[in-house]
Design an enzyme around this catalytic site. Structure first.
Site, PDB file in Angstrom:
ATOM      1  N   PRO A 135      37.245  25.252  35.294  1.00 48.98           N
ATOM      2  CA  PRO A 135      36.930  25.663  33.925  1.00 48.98           C
ATOM      3  C   PRO A 135      35.648  26.502  33.863  1.00 48.98           C
ATOM      4  CG  PRO A 135      37.631  23.378  33.951  1.00 48.98           C
ATOM      5  CD  PRO A 135      37.551  23.809  35.385  1.00 48.98           C
ATOM      6  N   ILE A 161      46.229  26.324  38.127  1.00 43.39           N
ATOM      7  CA  ILE A 161      46.740  26.253  39.496  1.00 43.39           C
ATOM      8  C   ILE A 161      48.251  26.476  39.513  1.00 43.39           C
ATOM      9  CG2 ILE A 161      46.911  24.818  41.572  1.00 43.39           C
ATOM     10  CD1 ILE A 161      44.005  25.735  40.693  1.00 43.39           C
ATOM     11  N   GLU A 209      44.122  36.133  40.548  1.00 47.52           N
ATOM     12  CA  GLU A 209      43.601  36.580  41.852  1.00 47.52           C
ATOM     13  C   GLU A 209      42.503  37.645  41.708  1.00 47.52           C
ATOM     14  OE1 GLU A 209      46.364  36.694  45.103  1.00 47.52           O
ATOM     15  OE2 GLU A 209      47.705  35.315  44.053  1.00 47.52           O
ATOM     16  N   GLN A 266      38.482  43.882  36.367  1.00 50.24           N
ATOM     17  CA  GLN A 266      37.038  44.170  36.363  1.00 50.24           C
ATOM     18  C   GLN A 266      36.391  43.675  37.670  1.00 50.24           C
ATOM     19  OE1 GLN A 266      38.798  42.933  33.692  1.00 50.24           O
ATOM     20  NE2 GLN A 266      38.744  44.927  32.704  1.00 50.24           N
TER      21      GLN A 266
HETATM   22  N1  CAA Z   1      35.216  38.643  53.092  1.00 49.32           N
HETATM   23  C1  CAA Z   1      34.278  37.902  53.760  1.00 49.32           C
HETATM   24  N2  CAA Z   1      33.075  37.552  53.206  1.00 49.32           N
HETATM   25  C2  CAA Z   1      32.849  37.953  51.954  1.00 49.32           C
HETATM   26  C3  CAA Z   1      33.775  38.702  51.202  1.00 49.32           C
HETATM   27  C4  CAA Z   1      35.002  39.060  51.835  1.00 49.32           C
HETATM   28  N3  CAA Z   1      35.902  39.791  51.187  1.00 49.32           N
HETATM   29  N4  CAA Z   1      33.269  38.937  49.980  1.00 49.32           N
HETATM   30  C5  CAA Z   1      32.055  38.378  49.946  1.00 49.32           C
HETATM   31  N5  CAA Z   1      31.797  37.779  51.143  1.00 49.32           N
HETATM   32  C6  CAA Z   1      30.586  37.068  51.532  1.00 49.32           C
HETATM   33  C7  CAA Z   1      29.347  37.962  51.362  1.00 49.32           C
HETATM   34  O1  CAA Z   1      29.105  38.737  52.515  1.00 49.32           O
HETATM   35  C8  CAA Z   1      28.252  36.956  51.130  1.00 49.32           C
HETATM   36  O2  CAA Z   1      27.892  36.402  52.366  1.00 49.32           O
HETATM   37  P1  CAA Z   1      26.423  35.728  52.617  1.00 49.32           P
HETATM   38  O3  CAA Z   1      26.436  34.420  51.926  1.00 49.32           O
HETATM   39  O4  CAA Z   1      26.349  35.589  54.101  1.00 49.32           O
HETATM   40  O5  CAA Z   1      25.399  36.658  52.058  1.00 49.32           O
HETATM   41  C9  CAA Z   1      28.974  35.857  50.332  1.00 49.32           C
HETATM   42  O6  CAA Z   1      30.368  35.986  50.633  1.00 49.32           O
HETATM   43  C10 CAA Z   1      28.766  35.978  48.839  1.00 49.32           C
HETATM   44  O7  CAA Z   1      29.208  37.258  48.447  1.00 49.32           O
HETATM   45  P2  CAA Z   1      28.818  37.899  47.054  1.00 49.32           P
HETATM   46  O8  CAA Z   1      27.335  37.887  46.909  1.00 49.32           O
HETATM   47  O9  CAA Z   1      29.524  39.198  46.944  1.00 49.32           O
HETATM   48  O10 CAA Z   1      29.440  36.820  46.032  1.00 49.32           O
HETATM   49  P3  CAA Z   1      29.469  36.757  44.468  1.00 49.32           P
HETATM   50  O11 CAA Z   1      29.144  35.387  44.033  1.00 49.32           O
HETATM   51  O12 CAA Z   1      28.696  37.881  43.871  1.00 49.32           O
HETATM   52  O13 CAA Z   1      31.047  36.931  44.115  1.00 49.32           O
HETATM   53  C11 CAA Z   1      33.128  38.040  43.807  1.00 49.32           C
HETATM   54  C12 CAA Z   1      31.838  37.909  44.625  1.00 49.32           C
HETATM   55  C13 CAA Z   1      33.866  39.202  44.427  1.00 49.32           C
HETATM   56  C14 CAA Z   1      32.889  38.310  42.348  1.00 49.32           C
HETATM   57  C15 CAA Z   1      33.984  36.735  43.964  1.00 49.32           C
HETATM   58  O14 CAA Z   1      33.364  35.641  43.313  1.00 49.32           O
HETATM   59  C16 CAA Z   1      35.396  36.883  43.445  1.00 49.32           C
HETATM   60  O15 CAA Z   1      36.262  37.420  44.138  1.00 49.32           O
HETATM   61  N6  CAA Z   1      35.664  36.394  42.208  1.00 49.32           N
HETATM   62  C17 CAA Z   1      37.018  36.371  41.697  1.00 49.32           C
HETATM   63  C18 CAA Z   1      37.666  35.077  42.038  1.00 49.32           C
HETATM   64  C19 CAA Z   1      39.153  35.158  42.021  1.00 49.32           C
HETATM   65  O16 CAA Z   1      39.758  36.126  42.442  1.00 49.32           O
HETATM   66  N7  CAA Z   1      39.774  34.090  41.571  1.00 49.32           N
HETATM   67  C20 CAA Z   1      41.198  33.998  41.577  1.00 49.32           C
HETATM   68  C21 CAA Z   1      41.607  32.595  41.814  1.00 49.32           C
HETATM   69  S1  CAA Z   1      43.138  32.405  42.633  1.00 49.32           S
HETATM   70  C22 CAA Z   1      44.354  32.721  41.518  1.00 49.32           C
HETATM   71  O17 CAA Z   1      44.152  33.317  40.514  1.00 49.32           O
HETATM   72  C23 CAA Z   1      45.716  32.344  41.955  1.00 49.32           C
HETATM   73  C24 CAA Z   1      46.549  31.520  41.074  1.00 49.32           C
HETATM   74  O18 CAA Z   1      47.174  30.590  41.538  1.00 49.32           O
HETATM   75  C25 CAA Z   1      46.753  31.895  39.657  1.00 49.32           C
END
Ligand code: CAA
Length: 380
Positions: A128, A157, A363, A367
């Site tokens: 949430p 989920i 996913e 944005q």
């Molecule tokens: N591969 C490997 N490592 C990665 C990475 C990747 N693609 N992206 C980031 N990282 C690493 C970074 O290098 C960083 O590493 P360190 O800790 O060593 O510095 C760490 O992860 C943190 O990265 P960020 O600072 O970029 O992280 P952030 O908190 O700013 O968030 C974000 C990044 C891209 C916004 C991420 O939070 C994100 O993808 N958010 C969206 C979440 C999402 O897609 N949710 C969907 C849920 S699943 C679903 O919807 C399915 C269902 O069943 C309906």
């Protein structure tokens, strides 16, 4: 060398998925949407044909389909119905963290059974208070003797109420933020694990979505994937892989909307001729056809990179954002071409428009994809 010819095996798997979509999915899609039916028997048939487990490596009982092969299948299934496709292919998302970070023993124990038995696995990241900000997870996993005790609530989920196994992201160290997150495999029968009510969604209504709750749920330490603190990166790598599949589904939805709109434009007569004779309609349909080609190429590129074991963070975000936004635009334009009829439930395009909206949200929203693209291109 660049080539876009599919192999005979790829053509065959795509044809099989298309026939399944045309003969099994499409005939029930409208009713499943209307009534919110989760078509279990259909999923069982899909499983028997290998459509739910093909992505598993051959050594774990699957067909070893590559990410690109999987995208070919997903485009066809979503052409049939993206809600049904979402639930039918969600094991790919639920099991990906195990294939990415699990040991051989964990892959045999937690992934291989899905090749031989019809069952569901769910990916439990969102909460949430932690949607786009996946690092803000509040679910905890406290080390206790030779196991972990999980507490928290996951939401939205896919297949949450039907899954026999969950891949759960939880904090093992709150003080370390995203670096304190860890990934676990949690069997459904674990005491303290339950699922919440089915969400009443606007679209993709054949796919069930619910909360999954953990209340003092104790699991063995052997169920930790990778090391403590690696959970966030495992989740991000999983999403890099899975976003190409969502892009492929968006291409399938767009293609379905285009085909319905083109057929309708050919037979709908206004002012003494089919509306397809108007340049205004030509341009709408031509834009659809052009952008579907572009979306598919972005998708194939993102999937091909994943199949090569290469990082595809930027490419999968580009494919997902472009294709999902496109699906929203194309389905909206398809409703426009149908005019008043398009707005009615008797015709197929309003469902596609409602279904497409979710492609821009799950996913990672459109944005968030742009944020990922900007970080990968501007800041690295
Ligand atoms: N591969 C490997 N490592 C990665 C990475 C990747 N693609 N992206 C980031 N990282 C690493 C970074 O290098 C960083 O590493 P360190 O800790 O060593 O510095 C760490 O992860 C943190 O990265 P960020 O600072 O970029 O992280 P952030 O908190 O700013 O968030 C974000 C990044 C891209 C916004 C991420 O939070 C994100 O993808 N958010 C969206 C979440 C999402 O897609 N949710 C969907 C849920 S699943 C679903 O919807 C399915 C269902 O069943 C309906």
């Amino acid at each position: 060398m660049v080539g876009f010819d599919l192999t005979q095996e790829q053509e065959a798997v795509r044809d099989m998925a298309h026939k399944f979509a045309a003969h099994e999915i499409r005939p029930i899609a409208a009713e499943c949407d209307r009534e919110g039916v989760f078509p279990l028997e259909l999923f069982r048939k899909a499983f028997d044909l290998g459509l739910m487990s093909g992505f598993l490596p051959e050594e774990y009982g699957g067909q070893g389909l590559t990410s690109l092969d999987t995208c070919l299948v997903e485009e066809e299934l979503a052409w049939g119905c993206s809600g049904i496709a979402t639930s039918m292919t969600a094991n790919g998302l639920g099991l990906a963290p195990i294939l990415i970070a699990g040991t051989g023993e964990q892959k045999r124990a937690f992934a291989a059974p899905f090749a031989s038995k019809f069952q569901f696995a769910s990916f439990c990241l969102t909460e949430p208070g932690a949607g786009s900000d996946a690092g803000g997870i509040a679910t905890t996993a406290r080390r206790d003797g030779n196991g972990y005790v999980l507490n928290g609530r996951k939401c939205f989920i896919t297949n949450g109420a039907h899954a026999c196994q969950y891949t759960v992201f939880a904090s093992t160290d709150r003080s370390r933020g995203h670096r304190g997150l860890s990934a676990f495999v949690v069997p459904r029968e674990t005491p303290g694990v339950s699922s919440g009510k089915k969400e009443d969604k606007m679209g993709q209504r054949a796919s069930e979505t619910s909360d999954v709750l953990f209340e003092d749920a104790r699991i063995p330490a052997d169920n930790l994937l990778g090391k403590e603190g690696e959970g966030f990166k495992i989740a991000m790598r999983t999403l890099d892989y899975a976003r190409a599949s969502v892009a492929a589904m968006a291409v399938g939805v767009s293609r379905a909307a285009y085909e319905f709109a083109a057929d309708y434009a050919r037979q709908r007569v206004q002012f003494g001729q089919p509306i397809a004779m108007n340049q205004a309609i030509h341009f709408l349909l031509a834009d659809m056809a052009m952008d579907i080609e572009a979306a598919r190429l972005l998708t194939w590129n993102a999937a091909w990179l994943a199949g090569q074991g290469r990082r595809n963070t930027k490419e999968s975000a580009c494919a997902k954002a472009f294709s999902a936004d496109l699906a929203m635009r194309i389905t909206t334009d398809a409703v426009q071409i149908f005019g008043g009829y398009g707005y009615m439930r008797d015709y197929p395009v309003e469902k596609l428009m409602r279904d497409a909206k979710l492609l821009q949200i799950y996913e990672g929203t459109s944005q968030i994809q742009r944020m990922v693209i900007a970080r990968e291109t501007l800041l690295r």
